[in-house]
Design a protein around this motif. Structure first.
Motif, mmCIF file in Angstrom:
data_model
loop_
_atom_site.group_PDB
_atom_site.id
_atom_site.type_symbol
_atom_site.label_atom_id
_atom_site.label_comp_id
_atom_site.label_asym_id
_atom_site.label_seq_id
_atom_site.Cartn_x
_atom_site.Cartn_y
_atom_site.Cartn_z
ATOM 1 N N GLY A 6 0.842 -1.202 0.000
ATOM 2 C CA GLY A 6 0.000 0.000 0.000
ATOM 3 C C GLY A 6 0.867 1.238 0.000
ATOM 4 O O GLY A 6 2.010 1.202 0.472
ATOM 5 N N GLN A 7 0.326 2.319 -0.533
ATOM 6 C CA GLN A 7 1.065 3.585 -0.488
ATOM 7 C C GLN A 7 0.123 4.719 -0.097
ATOM 8 O O GLN A 7 -1.087 4.648 -0.342
ATOM 9 C CB GLN A 7 1.764 3.867 -1.826
ATOM 10 C CG GLN A 7 0.849 4.144 -3.013
ATOM 11 C CD GLN A 7 0.588 5.629 -3.239
ATOM 12 O OE1 GLN A 7 1.377 6.456 -2.808
ATOM 13 N NE2 GLN A 7 -0.522 5.954 -3.888
ATOM 14 N N GLY A 8 0.692 5.727 0.522
ATOM 15 C CA GLY A 8 -0.115 6.867 0.956
ATOM 16 C C GLY A 8 0.668 8.157 0.829
ATOM 17 O O GLY A 8 1.907 8.154 0.838
ATOM 18 N N ILE A 148 4.042 20.953 4.421
ATOM 19 C CA ILE A 148 4.824 19.742 4.702
ATOM 20 C C ILE A 148 4.092 18.556 4.080
ATOM 21 O O ILE A 148 2.855 18.509 4.071
ATOM 22 C CB ILE A 148 5.022 19.584 6.225
ATOM 23 C CG1 ILE A 148 5.896 18.380 6.552
ATOM 24 C CG2 ILE A 148 3.702 19.534 6.987
ATOM 25 C CD1 ILE A 148 6.380 18.374 8.013
ATOM 26 N N ALA A 149 4.843 17.620 3.542
ATOM 27 C CA ALA A 149 4.251 16.450 2.877
ATOM 28 C C ALA A 149 4.891 15.183 3.427
ATOM 29 O O ALA A 149 6.008 15.220 3.968
ATOM 30 C CB ALA A 149 4.462 16.532 1.361
ATOM 31 N N ALA A 150 4.186 14.090 3.289
ATOM 32 C CA ALA A 150 4.757 12.787 3.650
ATOM 33 C C ALA A 150 4.244 11.727 2.682
ATOM 34 O O ALA A 150 3.088 11.782 2.235
ATOM 35 C CB ALA A 150 4.407 12.399 5.082
ATOM 36 N N MET A 151 5.127 10.811 2.361
ATOM 37 C CA MET A 151 4.779 9.655 1.521
ATOM 38 C C MET A 151 5.083 8.398 2.315
ATOM 39 O O MET A 151 6.105 8.360 3.020
ATOM 40 C CB MET A 151 5.630 9.644 0.254
ATOM 41 C CG MET A 151 5.381 10.826 -0.650
ATOM 42 S SD MET A 151 6.572 10.906 -2.003
ATOM 43 C CE MET A 151 7.944 11.670 -1.163
ATOM 44 N N ALA A 152 4.215 7.409 2.199
ATOM 45 C CA ALA A 152 4.430 6.158 2.939
ATOM 46 C C ALA A 152 4.158 4.961 2.039
ATOM 47 O O ALA A 152 3.263 5.009 1.189
ATOM 48 C CB ALA A 152 3.507 6.103 4.154
ATOM 49 N N VAL A 153 4.944 3.926 2.235
ATOM 50 C CA VAL A 153 4.606 2.629 1.656
ATOM 51 C C VAL A 153 4.619 1.610 2.789
ATOM 52 O O VAL A 153 5.356 1.776 3.771
ATOM 53 C CB VAL A 153 5.578 2.167 0.541
ATOM 54 C CG1 VAL A 153 5.423 3.019 -0.701
ATOM 55 C CG2 VAL A 153 7.011 2.161 1.023
ATOM 56 N N CYS A 154 3.782 0.599 2.647
ATOM 57 C CA CYS A 154 3.788 -0.445 3.671
ATOM 58 C C CYS A 154 3.538 -1.790 3.020
ATOM 59 O O CYS A 154 2.990 -1.877 1.914
ATOM 60 C CB CYS A 154 2.743 -0.180 4.753
ATOM 61 S SG CYS A 154 1.054 -0.556 4.255
ATOM 62 N N LEU A 155 3.978 -2.804 3.726
ATOM 63 C CA LEU A 155 3.707 -4.177 3.325
ATOM 64 C C LEU A 155 2.866 -4.808 4.424
ATOM 65 O O LEU A 155 3.219 -4.702 5.607
ATOM 66 C CB LEU A 155 5.028 -4.939 3.171
ATOM 67 C CG LEU A 155 4.990 -6.194 2.319
ATOM 68 C CD1 LEU A 155 4.737 -5.831 0.851
ATOM 69 C CD2 LEU A 155 6.315 -6.936 2.448
ATOM 70 N N LEU A 156 1.767 -5.418 4.038
ATOM 71 C CA LEU A 156 0.983 -6.206 4.987
ATOM 72 C C LEU A 156 1.261 -7.687 4.694
ATOM 73 O O LEU A 156 1.405 -8.089 3.538
ATOM 74 C CB LEU A 156 -0.507 -5.919 4.841
ATOM 75 C CG LEU A 156 -0.980 -4.488 5.106
ATOM 76 C CD1 LEU A 156 -2.506 -4.423 5.057
ATOM 77 C CD2 LEU A 156 -0.470 -3.964 6.435
#
Ligand SMILES: Nc1ccn([C@@H]2O[C@H](COP(=O)(O)O)[C@@H](O)[C@H]2O)c(=O)n1
Ligand SMILES: C[C@@]1(CO)OP(=O)(O)OP(=O)(O)OC[C@H]1O
Length: 159
Positions: A6-8, A148-156
């Motif tokens: 997933g990414q946000g 301000i910005a933020a990007m996230a990726v995650c693995l479930l």
């Protein structure tokens, strides 16, 4: 498949204030952020990454900005909710990697505290959480210090 990605992404404009909340950590700054909640871009991006991996929409769908109950909310509650949605479906966070984009404040000195706070909220090992930061070399809205910005990726991972 036993893994999901997933990414946000999230942005908040700077406004009056003397701190920003990043990854559940209070970071002293000469600006605050304009937001309905506490405006924690790190957690908002991470929530969207988890929700994205679950194909469950986005943070605004779960916590509408029009709902007064989220005014000034502590974003850690949003993260706990997203994590619970994953766990209910048999998923757990494998790892997450977040990049914060701003000229200031300096994120590096707070990155370990943010990792610890997020790992604690999500009940995962510290090395499952990565926090990075970059300026945008004075370019664009972050470069001009407007926000301000933020990007996230995650693995479930299937539990
Ligand atoms: N808000 C920020 C921005 C950057 N850093 C750290 O500085 C390094 C260099 O940034 P560049 O944009 O010039 O590549 C970056 O790798 C971060 O370690 C920071 O802590 N906070
Ligand atoms: C977090 C929520 C909560 O109402 O509002 P904001 O704090 O404004 O943050 P945003 O990143 O715009 O996400 C939307 C909302 O879910």
């Amino acid at each position: 498949m036993n893994i999901r990605i997933g990414q946000g992404y999230d942005v908040h404009a700077f406004g009056d204030g003397d701190h920003v909340i990043l990854g559940g950590v209070r970071v002293p700054h000469d600006r605050g952020v304009l937001a309905h909640s506490d405006g924690d871009v790190v957690i908002h991006a991470l929530c969207d990454a988890i929700l994205g991996a679950l194909a469950l929409g986005d943070i605004g769908k779960h916590f509408p900005p029009s709902d007064p109950q989220w005014k000034g909310a502590d974003s850690r509650a949003f993260l706990r909710h997203c994590d619970a949605l994953a766990r209910e479906r048999g998923w757990r966070l494998g790892n997450a990697d977040v990049t914060v984009v701003c000229e200031r404040p300096k994120v590096g000195p707070h990155a370990e505290a943010m990792r610890e706070a997020l790992a604690q909220e999500l009940a995962v090992e510290l090395d499952a959480i990565s926090i990075k930061a970059t300026t945008s070399e004075k370019l664009g809205f972050t470069g001009r210090g407007e926000g301000i910005a933020a990007m996230a990726v995650c693995l479930l991972v299937k539990s």
